[in-house]
Motif scaffolding. Structure first.
Motif, PDB file in Angstrom:
ATOM      1  N   ASP A  81       0.953  -1.744  -0.201  1.00 27.71           N
ATOM      2  CA  ASP A  81      -0.009   0.089   0.523  1.00 27.71           C
ATOM      3  C   ASP A  81       0.742   0.781  -0.192  1.00 27.71           C
ATOM      4  O   ASP A  81       0.013   2.081  -0.278  1.00 27.71           O
ATOM      5  N   VAL A  82       1.760   1.641   0.532  1.00 27.27           N
ATOM      6  CA  VAL A  82       3.009   2.108   0.879  1.00 27.27           C
ATOM      7  C   VAL A  82       3.560   2.271  -0.693  1.00 27.27           C
ATOM      8  O   VAL A  82       3.582   3.408  -0.953  1.00 27.27           O
ATOM      9  N   TRP A  83       4.374   1.553  -1.197  1.00 24.24           N
ATOM     10  CA  TRP A  83       4.600   1.714  -3.107  1.00 24.24           C
ATOM     11  C   TRP A  83       3.951   2.203  -3.902  1.00 24.24           C
ATOM     12  O   TRP A  83       3.925   2.570  -4.208  1.00 24.24           O
ATOM     13  N   LEU A  84       2.668   1.354  -3.543  1.00 22.88           N
ATOM     14  CA  LEU A  84       1.699   2.410  -4.115  1.00 22.88           C
ATOM     15  C   LEU A  84       0.959   3.414  -4.883  1.00 22.88           C
ATOM     16  O   LEU A  84       0.753   4.109  -5.008  1.00 22.88           O
ATOM     17  N   PHE A  85       0.877   3.933  -2.938  1.00 21.45           N
ATOM     18  CA  PHE A  85       0.893   6.020  -2.451  1.00 21.45           C
ATOM     19  C   PHE A  85       2.694   6.103  -3.765  1.00 21.45           C
ATOM     20  O   PHE A  85       2.267   7.301  -3.788  1.00 21.45           O
ATOM     21  N   VAL A  86       3.201   5.518  -3.305  1.00 22.85           N
ATOM     22  CA  VAL A  86       5.007   6.189  -3.460  1.00 22.85           C
ATOM     23  C   VAL A  86       4.866   6.779  -4.423  1.00 22.85           C
ATOM     24  O   VAL A  86       5.265   7.863  -5.155  1.00 22.85           O
ATOM     25  N   ILE A  87       5.034   5.538  -5.341  1.00 25.37           N
ATOM     26  CA  ILE A  87       5.313   5.479  -6.856  1.00 25.37           C
ATOM     27  C   ILE A  87       4.493   6.575  -7.875  1.00 25.37           C
ATOM     28  O   ILE A  87       5.665   7.316  -8.803  1.00 25.37           O
ATOM     29  N   PRO A  88       3.241   7.060  -7.255  1.00 22.98           N
ATOM     30  CA  PRO A  88       3.212   8.283  -8.628  1.00 22.98           C
ATOM     31  C   PRO A  88       3.467   9.111  -8.690  1.00 22.98           C
ATOM     32  O   PRO A  88       3.941   9.512 -10.375  1.00 22.98           O
ATOM     33  N   PHE A  89       4.264   9.532  -7.258  1.00 23.29           N
ATOM     34  CA  PHE A  89       4.846  10.665  -6.789  1.00 23.29           C
ATOM     35  C   PHE A  89       6.040  10.667  -7.750  1.00 23.29           C
ATOM     36  O   PHE A  89       6.260  11.626  -8.062  1.00 23.29           O
ATOM     37  N   ALA A  90       6.927   9.565  -7.710  1.00 26.37           N
ATOM     38  CA  ALA A  90       8.572   9.561  -7.858  1.00 26.37           C
ATOM     39  C   ALA A  90       8.527   9.298  -9.647  1.00 26.37           C
ATOM     40  O   ALA A  90       8.603  10.370 -10.308  1.00 26.37           O
ATOM     41  N   VAL A  91       7.291   9.067 -10.758  1.00 33.96           N
ATOM     42  CA  VAL A  91       6.696   8.903 -11.388  1.00 33.96           C
ATOM     43  C   VAL A  91       6.864  10.781 -12.131  1.00 33.96           C
ATOM     44  O   VAL A  91       7.077  11.256 -12.917  1.00 33.96           O
ATOM     45  N   GLY A  92       5.852  10.924 -11.580  1.00 34.13           N
ATOM     46  CA  GLY A  92       5.379  12.309 -11.371  1.00 34.13           C
ATOM     47  C   GLY A  92       6.803  13.001 -11.168  1.00 34.13           C
ATOM     48  O   GLY A  92       6.748  14.355 -12.037  1.00 34.13           O
ATOM     49  N   MET A  93       7.809  13.373 -10.405  1.00 35.02           N
ATOM     50  CA  MET A  93       8.708  14.080 -10.377  1.00 35.02           C
ATOM     51  C   MET A  93      10.273  13.768 -10.825  1.00 35.02           C
ATOM     52  O   MET A  93      10.317  14.814 -11.979  1.00 35.02           O
ATOM     53  N   LEU A  94       9.976  12.542 -12.209  1.00 40.44           N
ATOM     54  CA  LEU A  94      10.686  12.261 -13.156  1.00 40.44           C
ATOM     55  C   LEU A  94      10.001  13.001 -14.567  1.00 40.44           C
ATOM     56  O   LEU A  94      11.416  13.636 -14.857  1.00 40.44           O
ATOM     57  N   ILE A  95       8.516  12.810 -14.450  1.00 36.17           N
ATOM     58  CA  ILE A  95       8.027  13.410 -15.812  1.00 36.17           C
ATOM     59  C   ILE A  95       8.741  14.804 -15.075  1.00 36.17           C
ATOM     60  O   ILE A  95       9.315  16.172 -16.498  1.00 36.17           O
ATOM     61  N   LEU A  96       8.466  15.815 -14.784  1.00 34.53           N
ATOM     62  CA  LEU A  96       8.497  17.552 -14.199  1.00 34.53           C
ATOM     63  C   LEU A  96      10.094  17.622 -14.566  1.00 34.53           C
ATOM     64  O   LEU A  96      10.149  18.353 -14.665  1.00 34.53           O
ATOM     65  N   GLU A  97      10.469  16.914 -14.108  1.00 31.77           N
ATOM     66  CA  GLU A  97      12.524  17.127 -13.644  1.00 31.77           C
ATOM     67  C   GLU A  97      12.947  16.480 -15.700  1.00 31.77           C
ATOM     68  O   GLU A  97      13.030  17.247 -16.479  1.00 31.77           O
ATOM     69  N   GLU A  98      12.681  15.988 -16.492  1.00 32.28           N
ATOM     70  CA  GLU A  98      12.584  15.632 -17.700  1.00 32.28           C
ATOM     71  C   GLU A  98      12.418  16.862 -18.909  1.00 32.28           C
ATOM     72  O   GLU A  98      12.387  17.788 -19.320  1.00 32.28           O
ATOM     73  N   LEU A  99      10.630  17.189 -18.128  1.00 29.81           N
ATOM     74  CA  LEU A  99      10.287  18.813 -18.336  1.00 29.81           C
ATOM     75  C   LEU A  99      10.828  19.900 -18.244  1.00 29.81           C
ATOM     76  O   LEU A  99      10.953  20.512 -19.384  1.00 29.81           O
TER      77      LEU A  99
END
Length: 66
Positions: free
Chosen positions: A34-52
């Motif tokens: 449940d913690v992994w499923l909560f955290v992973i979208p934020f990590a993906v979001g940070m990756l997308i924002l950094e690449e942008l």
């Protein structure tokens, strides 16, 4: 070398967090799904924002300094 370092760091974190000796030595507990499923979208979001950010920095840097 960076990818080797990242891989070694991930292996160390997994060894500390998901092995009995790591749990006893460092006082950790495995992270639940449940913690992994909560955290992973934020990590993906940070990756997308950094690449942008990098894309925009390259684009506007070339535009300002041709």
């Amino acid at each position: 070398m960076i990818l080797v370092g990242i891989g070694a760091e991930l292996l160390l974190i997994l060894a500390i967090d998901y092995t009995r000796w790591g749990n006893q030595l460092f006082g950790t507990a495995p992270i639940g799904l449940d913690v992994w499923l909560f955290v992973i979208p934020f990590a993906v979001g940070m990756l997308i924002l950094e690449e942008l950010r990098k894309y925009l920095a390259r684009r506007f840097n070339n535009w300002l300094h041709p």
